[in-house]
Design an enzyme around this catalytic site. Structure first.
Site, PDB file in Angstrom:
ATOM      1  N   SER A  27       5.415   5.074  16.862  1.00 25.71           N
ATOM      2  CA  SER A  27       6.512   5.930  17.333  1.00 25.71           C
ATOM      3  C   SER A  27       6.301   7.388  16.987  1.00 25.71           C
ATOM      4  O   SER A  27       6.965   8.266  17.546  1.00 25.71           O
ATOM      5  CB  SER A  27       7.840   5.446  16.745  1.00 25.71           C
ATOM      6  OG  SER A  27       7.847   5.559  15.329  1.00 25.71           O
ATOM      7  N   ARG A  28       5.389   7.698  16.058  1.00 22.54           N
ATOM      8  CA  ARG A  28       5.165   9.089  15.657  1.00 22.54           C
ATOM      9  C   ARG A  28       3.797   9.230  15.015  1.00 22.54           C
ATOM     10  O   ARG A  28       3.095   8.242  14.782  1.00 22.54           O
ATOM     11  CB  ARG A  28       6.241   9.535  14.672  1.00 22.54           C
ATOM     12  CG  ARG A  28       6.288   8.676  13.416  1.00 22.54           C
ATOM     13  CD  ARG A  28       7.342   9.144  12.446  1.00 22.54           C
ATOM     14  NE  ARG A  28       7.402   8.292  11.270  1.00 22.54           N
ATOM     15  CZ  ARG A  28       7.835   8.694  10.089  1.00 22.54           C
ATOM     16  NH1 ARG A  28       8.212   9.953   9.920  1.00 22.54           N
ATOM     17  NH2 ARG A  28       7.882   7.864   9.065  1.00 22.54           N
ATOM     18  N   ASN A  38      -2.162   0.401  12.619  1.00 24.58           N
ATOM     19  CA  ASN A  38      -1.870   1.730  12.097  1.00 24.58           C
ATOM     20  C   ASN A  38      -0.642   1.769  11.192  1.00 24.58           C
ATOM     21  O   ASN A  38      -0.514   2.670  10.363  1.00 24.58           O
ATOM     22  CB  ASN A  38      -1.671   2.702  13.269  1.00 24.58           C
ATOM     23  CG  ASN A  38      -1.091   4.017  12.834  1.00 24.58           C
ATOM     24  OD1 ASN A  38      -1.777   4.839  12.241  1.00 24.58           O
ATOM     25  ND2 ASN A  38       0.199   4.226  13.106  1.00 24.58           N
ATOM     26  N   ALA A  96      -4.981   0.658  -3.335  1.00 24.03           N
ATOM     27  CA  ALA A  96      -5.295  -0.775  -3.226  1.00 24.03           C
ATOM     28  C   ALA A  96      -5.083  -1.296  -1.810  1.00 24.03           C
ATOM     29  O   ALA A  96      -5.892  -2.068  -1.285  1.00 24.03           O
ATOM     30  CB  ALA A  96      -4.443  -1.567  -4.210  1.00 24.03           C
ATOM     31  N   ASP A 103       8.940  -5.827  12.485  1.00 21.53           N
ATOM     32  CA  ASP A 103       8.428  -5.591  11.137  1.00 21.53           C
ATOM     33  C   ASP A 103       7.100  -6.327  11.055  1.00 21.53           C
ATOM     34  O   ASP A 103       7.070  -7.553  10.965  1.00 21.53           O
ATOM     35  CB  ASP A 103       9.412  -6.134  10.102  1.00 21.53           C
ATOM     36  CG  ASP A 103       8.907  -5.991   8.669  1.00 21.53           C
ATOM     37  OD1 ASP A 103       7.737  -5.592   8.469  1.00 21.53           O
ATOM     38  OD2 ASP A 103       9.672  -6.311   7.740  1.00 21.53           O
ATOM     39  N   VAL A 104       6.008  -5.591  11.114  1.00 21.37           N
ATOM     40  CA  VAL A 104       4.700  -6.230  11.222  1.00 21.37           C
ATOM     41  C   VAL A 104       4.231  -6.852   9.911  1.00 21.37           C
ATOM     42  O   VAL A 104       3.143  -7.431   9.861  1.00 21.37           O
ATOM     43  CB  VAL A 104       3.636  -5.257  11.776  1.00 21.37           C
ATOM     44  CG1 VAL A 104       3.881  -5.000  13.263  1.00 21.37           C
ATOM     45  CG2 VAL A 104       3.611  -3.962  11.003  1.00 21.37           C
ATOM     46  N   TYR A 107      -1.137   2.481  -3.102  1.00 23.71           N
ATOM     47  CA  TYR A 107      -1.637   2.919  -1.796  1.00 23.71           C
ATOM     48  C   TYR A 107      -3.159   2.785  -1.746  1.00 23.71           C
ATOM     49  O   TYR A 107      -3.722   2.302  -0.747  1.00 23.71           O
ATOM     50  CB  TYR A 107      -1.214   4.363  -1.559  1.00 23.71           C
ATOM     51  CG  TYR A 107      -1.482   4.876  -0.164  1.00 23.71           C
ATOM     52  CD1 TYR A 107      -0.653   4.528   0.896  1.00 23.71           C
ATOM     53  CD2 TYR A 107      -2.537   5.749   0.084  1.00 23.71           C
ATOM     54  CE1 TYR A 107      -0.882   5.023   2.172  1.00 23.71           C
ATOM     55  CE2 TYR A 107      -2.768   6.253   1.360  1.00 23.71           C
ATOM     56  CZ  TYR A 107      -1.944   5.888   2.403  1.00 23.71           C
ATOM     57  OH  TYR A 107      -2.169   6.365   3.675  1.00 23.71           O
ATOM     58  N   LYS A 115      -5.203   0.361   1.055  1.00 28.47           N
ATOM     59  CA  LYS A 115      -6.175   0.885   2.003  1.00 28.47           C
ATOM     60  C   LYS A 115      -7.588   0.363   1.724  1.00 28.47           C
ATOM     61  O   LYS A 115      -8.361   0.107   2.654  1.00 28.47           O
ATOM     62  CB  LYS A 115      -6.149   2.413   1.993  1.00 28.47           C
ATOM     63  CG  LYS A 115      -4.831   2.995   2.517  1.00 28.47           C
ATOM     64  CD  LYS A 115      -4.548   2.555   3.946  1.00 28.47           C
ATOM     65  CE  LYS A 115      -3.330   3.238   4.529  1.00 28.47           C
ATOM     66  NZ  LYS A 115      -3.093   2.862   5.959  1.00 28.47           N
ATOM     67  N   SER A 146      -7.696   5.022   5.020  1.00 34.52           N
ATOM     68  CA  SER A 146      -7.474   6.336   4.418  1.00 34.52           C
ATOM     69  C   SER A 146      -8.625   6.663   3.492  1.00 34.52           C
ATOM     70  O   SER A 146      -9.283   5.759   2.961  1.00 34.52           O
ATOM     71  CB  SER A 146      -6.164   6.325   3.621  1.00 34.52           C
ATOM     72  OG  SER A 146      -6.052   7.467   2.790  1.00 34.52           O
TER      73      SER A 146
END
Length: 246
Positions: free
Chosen positions: A18-19, A94, A161, A67-68, A159, A163, A146
């Protein structure tokens, strides 16, 4: 061989579209010819605007609320896409969150939620679309990771961990599905001009050798590149303005 991927007749699913980076990827895949499923969690109006932009360009698109990190929601989303657009040929994982926490502030709930949204979701969505890709003997999966997967990052160890796990998932899947005509790669952006970057933009841009933050469109360009390359699989493409070389 064309250097510009032709995705006419293909269906793409972009999670968290969405963004930001997801939106840029969805628009770029549509420009390449794909029909696009724009997944979102809570930003319905923004997702609809992405769908409208794709429609203005003459391509088909739908907005898919899910909610994936929830297996039931993922299964329902994939069924919706198959009914309204067709079977998923291109998956871009993503969706992600970046809850900034220091070591002394990081809670178990923060850690679990980050792993679920950033890593588990990639597993669930991949598992959901793989049977169809294998049956058709063609598929492209791109995980948006990332630079924090291999560096210290600015968000926190949770974060890092999540990625790093996505990169492991990328390599693990790639070796197991390559003979089915499916490639699995990762694109690892660092310091991109999105909401997640937060404040101190000038200070953070100064850390980049190029001297500026990256754009979502530059990440989308790298994503399209790996989708178009049938010989590349199991790789992580760094998009970071020369911050590091790994």
């Amino acid at each position: 061989m064309s250097l510009h991927p032709d995705l006419n007749g293909r269906v793409a699913l972009v999670t968290g579209a969405s963004r930001g980076i997801g939106k840029a990827i969805a628009l770029t895949l549509a420009e390449a010819g794909a029909a696009v499923a724009v997944n979102y969690h809570s930003r319905a109006a923004e997702a609809r605007r992405v769908v409208e932009a794709i429609g203005t360009g003459g391509r088909r698109a739908i907005a898919c609320a899910a909610d994936v990190s929830d297996s039931g929601a993922v299964a329902a989303m994939v069924r919706q896409i198959e009914v309204e657009l067709g079977a998923v040929d291109v998956l871009v994982n993503n969706a992600g969150i970046g809850i900034a926490r220091g070591l002394d502030d990081l809670s178990e709930a923060d850690f679990d939620r980050t792993i679920a949204v950033n890593l588990k979701s990639a597993f669930l969505c991949t598992q959901a679309v793989l049977p169809g890709m294998r049956a058709r003997r063609w598929g492209r999966i791109v995980n948006i990771t990332s630079g924090a997967a291999r560096g210290s990052g600015i968000v926190g160890v949770h974060y890092n961990a999540s990625k790093a796990g996505m990169e492991g998932l990328t390599r693990g899947y790639s070796t197991r599905v390559v003979k089915d005509g499916i490639t699995v790669n990762a694109v690892a952006p660092s310091l991109i001009e999105t909401d997640m970057i937060g404040g101190h933009r000038e200070e953070r841009a100064a850390r980049v050798p190029l001297g500026r933050l990256g754009t979502p469109e530059e990440v989308a360009q790298a994503t399209l590149m790996v989708i178009g390359n049938a010989y590349m699989t199991g790789q992580t493409i760094q998009v970071n303005g020369g911050m590091h070389f790994i």
